[in-house]
Design an enzyme around this catalytic site. Sequence first.
Site, PDB file in Angstrom:
ATOM      1  N   GLU A 276       0.825  -1.212   0.000  1.00  0.00           N
ATOM      2  CA  GLU A 276       0.000   0.000   0.000  1.00  0.00           C
ATOM      3  C   GLU A 276       0.859   1.261   0.000  1.00  0.00           C
ATOM      4  O   GLU A 276       0.758   2.087   0.908  1.00  0.00           O
ATOM      5  CB  GLU A 276      -0.900   0.021   1.247  1.00  0.00           C
ATOM      6  CG  GLU A 276      -1.807  -1.175   1.432  1.00  0.00           C
ATOM      7  CD  GLU A 276      -2.524  -1.175   2.788  1.00  0.00           C
ATOM      8  OE1 GLU A 276      -2.124  -0.412   3.691  1.00  0.00           O
ATOM      9  OE2 GLU A 276      -3.478  -1.946   2.932  1.00  0.00           O
ATOM     10  N   PRO A 277       1.707   1.444  -0.993  1.00  0.00           N
ATOM     11  CA  PRO A 277       2.559   2.628  -0.981  1.00  0.00           C
ATOM     12  C   PRO A 277       1.788   3.901  -1.338  1.00  0.00           C
ATOM     13  O   PRO A 277       0.904   3.882  -2.201  1.00  0.00           O
ATOM     14  CB  PRO A 277       3.603   2.325  -2.070  1.00  0.00           C
ATOM     15  CG  PRO A 277       2.913   1.396  -3.005  1.00  0.00           C
ATOM     16  CD  PRO A 277       1.913   0.610  -2.194  1.00  0.00           C
ATOM     17  N   GLY A 278       2.084   4.982  -0.661  1.00  0.00           N
ATOM     18  CA  GLY A 278       1.482   6.277  -0.978  1.00  0.00           C
ATOM     19  C   GLY A 278       2.574   7.287  -1.277  1.00  0.00           C
ATOM     20  O   GLY A 278       2.883   7.610  -2.429  1.00  0.00           O
ATOM     21  N   CYS A 345      -2.771  34.060   8.849  1.00  0.00           N
ATOM     22  CA  CYS A 345      -2.624  34.738  10.133  1.00  0.00           C
ATOM     23  C   CYS A 345      -2.385  33.738  11.260  1.00  0.00           C
ATOM     24  O   CYS A 345      -3.232  33.541  12.136  1.00  0.00           O
ATOM     25  CB  CYS A 345      -3.850  35.592  10.403  1.00  0.00           C
ATOM     26  SG  CYS A 345      -4.105  36.778   9.085  1.00  0.00           S
ATOM     27  N   TYR A 374       0.483  14.060   0.361  1.00  0.00           N
ATOM     28  CA  TYR A 374       0.046  14.774   1.571  1.00  0.00           C
ATOM     29  C   TYR A 374       0.229  16.283   1.426  1.00  0.00           C
ATOM     30  O   TYR A 374       0.540  16.979   2.387  1.00  0.00           O
ATOM     31  CB  TYR A 374       0.771  14.214   2.819  1.00  0.00           C
ATOM     32  CG  TYR A 374       0.623  12.708   2.919  1.00  0.00           C
ATOM     33  CD1 TYR A 374      -0.621  12.146   3.198  1.00  0.00           C
ATOM     34  CD2 TYR A 374       1.693  11.848   2.669  1.00  0.00           C
ATOM     35  CE1 TYR A 374      -0.782  10.769   3.247  1.00  0.00           C
ATOM     36  CE2 TYR A 374       1.540  10.469   2.708  1.00  0.00           C
ATOM     37  CZ  TYR A 374       0.308   9.939   2.998  1.00  0.00           C
ATOM     38  OH  TYR A 374       0.144   8.574   3.035  1.00  0.00           O
TER      39      TYR A 374
HETATM   40  C1  LIG Z   1      -1.353   6.139   5.000  1.00  0.00           C
HETATM   41  C2  LIG Z   1      -1.429   4.698   4.795  1.00  0.00           C
HETATM   42  C3  LIG Z   1      -0.662   4.080   3.812  1.00  0.00           C
HETATM   43  C4  LIG Z   1       0.337   4.819   2.958  1.00  0.00           C
HETATM   44  O1  LIG Z   1       1.432   5.260   3.692  1.00  0.00           O
HETATM   45  P1  LIG Z   1       2.663   5.949   2.931  1.00  0.00           P
HETATM   46  O2  LIG Z   1       3.585   6.300   4.039  1.00  0.00           O
HETATM   47  O3  LIG Z   1       2.135   7.137   2.241  1.00  0.00           O
HETATM   48  O4  LIG Z   1       3.237   4.944   2.015  1.00  0.00           O
HETATM   49  C5  LIG Z   1      -0.810   2.716   3.623  1.00  0.00           C
HETATM   50  N1  LIG Z   1      -1.676   1.987   4.385  1.00  0.00           N
HETATM   51  C6  LIG Z   1      -2.420   2.549   5.346  1.00  0.00           C
HETATM   52  C7  LIG Z   1      -3.347   1.708   6.135  1.00  0.00           C
HETATM   53  C8  LIG Z   1      -2.330   3.914   5.603  1.00  0.00           C
HETATM   54  O5  LIG Z   1      -3.064   4.460   6.561  1.00  0.00           O
END
Ligand SMILES: *Cc1c(COP(=O)(O)O)cnc(C)c1O
Length: 420
Positions: A276-278, A345, A374
Site C-alpha cells: 500500500e505505498p502512498g 494569520c 500529503y
Molecule cells: C497512510 C497509509 C498508507 C500509505 O502510507 P505511505 O507512508 O504514504 O506509504 C498505507 N496503508 C495505510 C493503512 C495507511 O493508513
Amino acid sequence: MTIQKHFPYVDNNMFAENVALSDIAKQVGTPFYCYSNTAIKQNYQDYQQAFSDQDTLICYAVKANGNQAVLSTLAKLGSGADVVSMGEILRARAAGIPAEKIVYSGVAKTGEEIAYALNEGIFQFNVESEPEVELISQIATKLNKTAAISFRINPDVCANTHAKISTGKSENKFGVPISKARLAYKQAAALPNIKVQGVDVHIGSQLTQLAPFEEAYQRIAQLVVDLREDGHDISVIDIGGGLGITYRDENIPSKQAYAAVAKAQLGHLNCKIVIEPGRSLLGNAGILVTGVVFVKTGEERQFLILDAGMNDLIRPSMYEAYHEVLAVKKVSTALKTYDIVGPVCETGDTFAKARQINESTSGDLLAIMSCGAYGAVMASTYNTRMLAPEVMVKGSEFAIVRQRPTYEAVINADSVPNWL
Ligand SMILES: *Cc1c(COP(=O)(O)O)cnc(C)c1O
C-alpha cells in the site's frame, strides 16, 4: 542539485519534464501544485519490478493524493487502491480502478460505508477492531454477501518516524494488538458471512530504515503460521505502505531492498502480498510552485513572504517537515538566509526558518519540493484562500487537473437560514 529528476534546471530555469514552470505559472497563476506523470509511472514500475517474482497486488494509498488524473495514471498501469473512506472508494472507481483491487482500511468505517463497499465487491476489508468485524458481519448478512477480511495487526514495533505518523506501537489507535490476534481471528471466523483471508500490517509513514519493516514482517510471519495452525485459511498478507522519500538528505532504501526484506520474511508462506505505498509513489513526483509577495526586513531576520500558505501545504506546521525551497529562475547566484513564511494569520504558517536560498525579490517564483504526497489532499480554504490548482505534466504537455475554485463558489457553499 534537485532530488527530483523530473524537475530539472535547464539554463537556470526549473522545468517539469519538458515544460518551463514559468510558462505554467503565466497560465495558471500561483500557487499551484505540479505533478510529473513520468515520475509517478516510474515509481510505480519500480515497485512492480521489485516484486515481479512474487504474487503481488499494488494498492496505491489514495489518501496521499486522490486527484483523478493521478489515480487514472495508476489505474492504467494496473494499480489497485488502498482506501480509508467511502469517498476514496468513489474516487478510485471513478478513475477506473476495479473494485476487486480495492482494500479498505480505517478505524471508523460506518455502516453506510461498509454496505457500499460490500455492494461494490472490494477485495478485502482491513479490519481495525473486534466491534468493526461484528458490524461488517451484520451488514454482510443483511445484504447476503460475504465479506473478505484481514485484521490489521498492531505488531508493537517502533517505526522511528515522526510521532504523528507512527501507527504500529501499542499506544497507537490502529489495529488489533498482536497478543490478542489469535482470539480475534477465532471470534471473527465464527461470525456469519465473514471470510477470514489474510493479515494486514502498516506501521507508519516516512520510514527511512528497513529494520522496523523487517521486525514487523517477522512477527506477522509467525502469526500466519499460528493462525494456520488454528485452522484459518490465510492466503493474503498486506504489508502496508510507509517507505519514505528523500526530502532533504535522507538515505532511503531502494524499493528493491524493501521488496527483498518483505520476500525474505514472507515469501515462503505462499501468500499474495498486498502493498500500500502512498508517499513513495507520489511524494517526489510533485512540487508546489509559489510566488514571492514581499521581502520584509525584520529586526533580526529577513522574511520571504509567499503566496502559498499552511492552508496549501500543512506538513511543515503539522509535522515539522522539511521541504527544499528552490528558485524557479536562478537569476543571481548570491545566497541569502531567510525565514520563509506564508500569508496566513498564524505564526505556525512558516515553511522554513533561517534557510539559505538564492537571493529572491518580490515577483519571483519558488518551488517547494517533494509535495506530491500529503500536499493538495490536506489543503483547506482557511482564511478564505482558494484551494491551489493542480497541474499534471507529461513530456511537453501539461493540463490543469483541478481548477482553482472561484470565490463565488466557495462563498455560495454557505447558506443563511431564513429565520435569521
Ligand atoms: C497512510 C497509509 C498508507 C500509505 O502510507 P505511505 O507512508 O504514504 O506509504 C498505507 N496503508 C495505510 C493503512 C495507511 O493508513
